[in-house]
Design a protein around this motif. Sequence first.
Motif, mmCIF file in Angstrom:
data_model
loop_
_atom_site.group_PDB
_atom_site.id
_atom_site.type_symbol
_atom_site.label_atom_id
_atom_site.label_comp_id
_atom_site.label_asym_id
_atom_site.label_seq_id
_atom_site.Cartn_x
_atom_site.Cartn_y
_atom_site.Cartn_z
ATOM 1 N N UNK A 121 0.838 -1.219 0.000
ATOM 2 C CA UNK A 121 0.000 0.000 0.000
ATOM 3 C C UNK A 121 0.863 1.256 0.000
ATOM 4 N N UNK A 122 1.906 1.229 0.820
ATOM 5 C CA UNK A 122 2.773 2.415 0.950
ATOM 6 C C UNK A 122 3.446 2.735 -0.388
ATOM 7 N N UNK A 123 4.018 1.695 -1.019
ATOM 8 C CA UNK A 123 4.731 1.921 -2.289
ATOM 9 C C UNK A 123 3.740 2.255 -3.417
ATOM 10 N N UNK A 124 2.635 1.515 -3.427
ATOM 11 C CA UNK A 124 1.637 1.740 -4.500
ATOM 12 C C UNK A 124 1.091 3.159 -4.432
ATOM 13 N N UNK A 125 0.930 3.661 -3.202
ATOM 14 C CA UNK A 125 0.381 5.009 -3.040
ATOM 15 C C UNK A 125 1.327 6.059 -3.629
ATOM 16 N N UNK A 126 2.635 5.867 -3.397
ATOM 17 C CA UNK A 126 3.570 6.890 -3.882
ATOM 18 C C UNK A 126 4.021 6.647 -5.322
ATOM 19 N N UNK A 127 4.041 5.371 -5.752
ATOM 20 C CA UNK A 127 4.615 5.096 -7.081
ATOM 21 C C UNK A 127 3.612 4.543 -8.094
ATOM 22 N N UNK A 128 2.391 4.342 -7.690
ATOM 23 C CA UNK A 128 1.379 3.854 -8.635
ATOM 24 C C UNK A 128 1.274 2.342 -8.659
ATOM 25 N N UNK A 129 2.409 1.642 -8.479
ATOM 26 C CA UNK A 129 2.379 0.183 -8.394
ATOM 27 C C UNK A 129 3.233 -0.233 -7.191
ATOM 28 N N UNK A 130 2.873 -1.369 -6.565
ATOM 29 C CA UNK A 130 3.588 -1.785 -5.358
ATOM 30 C C UNK A 130 4.408 -3.037 -5.542
ATOM 31 N N UNK A 131 4.175 -3.735 -6.646
ATOM 32 C CA UNK A 131 4.920 -4.976 -6.884
ATOM 33 C C UNK A 131 5.350 -5.009 -8.354
ATOM 34 N N UNK A 132 6.576 -5.480 -8.588
ATOM 35 C CA UNK A 132 7.094 -5.487 -9.963
ATOM 36 C C UNK A 132 7.856 -6.777 -10.237
ATOM 37 N N UNK A 133 7.941 -7.104 -11.502
ATOM 38 C CA UNK A 133 8.685 -8.293 -11.899
ATOM 39 C C UNK A 133 10.178 -7.981 -11.992
ATOM 40 N N UNK A 134 10.976 -8.971 -11.576
ATOM 41 C CA UNK A 134 12.417 -8.864 -11.835
ATOM 42 C C UNK A 134 12.694 -9.724 -13.047
ATOM 43 N N UNK A 135 13.293 -9.134 -14.042
ATOM 44 C CA UNK A 135 13.578 -9.875 -15.272
ATOM 45 C C UNK A 135 15.019 -9.587 -15.666
ATOM 46 N N UNK A 136 15.754 -10.658 -15.912
ATOM 47 C CA UNK A 136 17.173 -10.521 -16.275
ATOM 48 C C UNK A 136 17.907 -9.621 -15.261
ATOM 49 N N UNK A 137 17.617 -9.895 -14.013
ATOM 50 C CA UNK A 137 18.289 -9.234 -12.877
ATOM 51 C C UNK A 137 17.832 -7.792 -12.659
ATOM 52 N N UNK A 138 16.919 -7.310 -13.489
ATOM 53 C CA UNK A 138 16.494 -5.912 -13.406
ATOM 54 C C UNK A 138 15.083 -5.794 -12.852
ATOM 55 N N UNK A 139 14.859 -4.790 -12.029
ATOM 56 C CA UNK A 139 13.486 -4.464 -11.616
ATOM 57 C C UNK A 139 12.824 -3.821 -12.832
ATOM 58 N N UNK A 140 11.741 -4.412 -13.305
ATOM 59 C CA UNK A 140 11.131 -3.895 -14.541
ATOM 60 C C UNK A 140 10.388 -2.581 -14.313
ATOM 61 N N UNK A 141 10.189 -2.212 -13.029
ATOM 62 C CA UNK A 141 9.505 -0.939 -12.766
ATOM 63 C C UNK A 141 10.488 0.221 -12.793
ATOM 64 N N UNK A 142 11.633 0.069 -12.089
ATOM 65 C CA UNK A 142 12.571 1.211 -12.021
ATOM 66 C C UNK A 142 13.827 0.981 -12.866
ATOM 67 N N UNK A 143 13.929 -0.225 -13.444
ATOM 68 C CA UNK A 143 15.039 -0.572 -14.359
ATOM 69 C C UNK A 143 16.396 -0.706 -13.655
ATOM 70 N N UNK A 144 16.403 -0.734 -12.335
ATOM 71 C CA UNK A 144 17.694 -0.870 -11.640
ATOM 72 C C UNK A 144 18.080 -2.344 -11.532
ATOM 73 N N UNK A 145 19.386 -2.600 -11.732
ATOM 74 C CA UNK A 145 19.906 -3.960 -11.607
ATOM 75 C C UNK A 145 19.891 -4.353 -10.128
ATOM 76 N N UNK A 146 19.540 -5.594 -9.870
ATOM 77 C CA UNK A 146 19.601 -6.097 -8.500
ATOM 78 C C UNK A 146 21.018 -6.628 -8.239
ATOM 79 N N UNK A 147 21.480 -6.495 -7.021
ATOM 80 C CA UNK A 147 22.830 -6.990 -6.707
ATOM 81 C C UNK A 147 22.859 -8.501 -6.940
ATOM 82 N N UNK A 148 24.010 -9.023 -7.400
ATOM 83 C CA UNK A 148 24.089 -10.446 -7.760
ATOM 84 C C UNK A 148 23.636 -11.393 -6.649
ATOM 85 N N UNK A 149 24.091 -11.161 -5.435
ATOM 86 C CA UNK A 149 23.714 -12.065 -4.342
ATOM 87 C C UNK A 149 22.208 -12.054 -4.112
ATOM 88 N N UNK A 150 21.670 -10.854 -4.178
ATOM 89 C CA UNK A 150 20.230 -10.666 -3.968
ATOM 90 C C UNK A 150 19.439 -11.347 -5.097
#
Length: 286
Positions: free
Chosen positions: A208-237
């Motif tokens: 709810x908190x994220x969705x309220x400020x950013x429009x969506x609260x859950x996003x897919x990670x694809x090819x190590x990237x968050x598809x909402x903000x396009x940031x790469x996730x750290x390898x370990x994560x």
Amino acid sequence: MQLFCLEPPLIGPRVPLLVASCSQESGTMHPDTDRLMTLQKYDLEAKRLRDEIAALPKLVAQLETKAKATVGQRAVVVDLIAKEEILRRRQELDVKDHQAKIAKIRKQLDNATDTKQVTAFEHEIQFAQSAIGKLEDEELESMERTEQFEAQRKIADEAVAAAEAKFEGERERSVTKIAKDKEELAALEATRLEHRKTIGEDALSTYDRIAKSKGTGIAEVLLQKCTACQMMQRPQRWNDLRDRTNNELFTCESCGRLLWYDPARDAPQRKPVETESIAARIVRGL
Ligand SMILES: [Zn+2]
């Protein structure tokens, strides 16, 4: 391996399944993940309906303004046509005046007694005839302008008819559509509220908190990237997210959105990402 399945949509076909194929092999993903994905579909659909309900009257108002503007443009042309008619009527009266004057002078001419008078009357007749000629030329020009204005009025009439028909049609359509949207929205809200009860409190409050400020609260990670903000996730994560057995909810470290991962969509990157740097390997090999 598929990690999760989406529940079938509880409302109409507007909320499609997020994942096309589901296997029975779910188990390691946090149970709230797929519920949050479904909730997000409901929330986005509710937003779409609310946006449409708000946008339709604006569209109708725009069409009404446009129709009125078209009527205004036609009124200008109609006014020009009327002015030309008034102008020609005046020209015709002026011609008649000159003709009357000529007739009068001709009578005086018949009674003229000397050459000087005759010359003066003839000069006056010539002057009046020349004025008549000029007026007739102007009348022809006026008629040509009227012809052009009439053509413009025909176009304006068609434009007014089209704009008014579009406005009326859209107004009727929008009344029906808004009523339908409101009905759908009410049903969706009920489904959505029930669905929210199935989600854990912590996951829901983060969403709810994220969705309220950013429009969506859950996003897919694809090819190590968050598809909402396009940031790469750290390898370990990234490895934890893909190979987890810890049943935890992951969030994007950049945008804060909860993350979901579908291995079927990520097939080319199945190999675990190298977390050890080349330098570290060299050091270890020493
Ligand atoms: Zn992100």
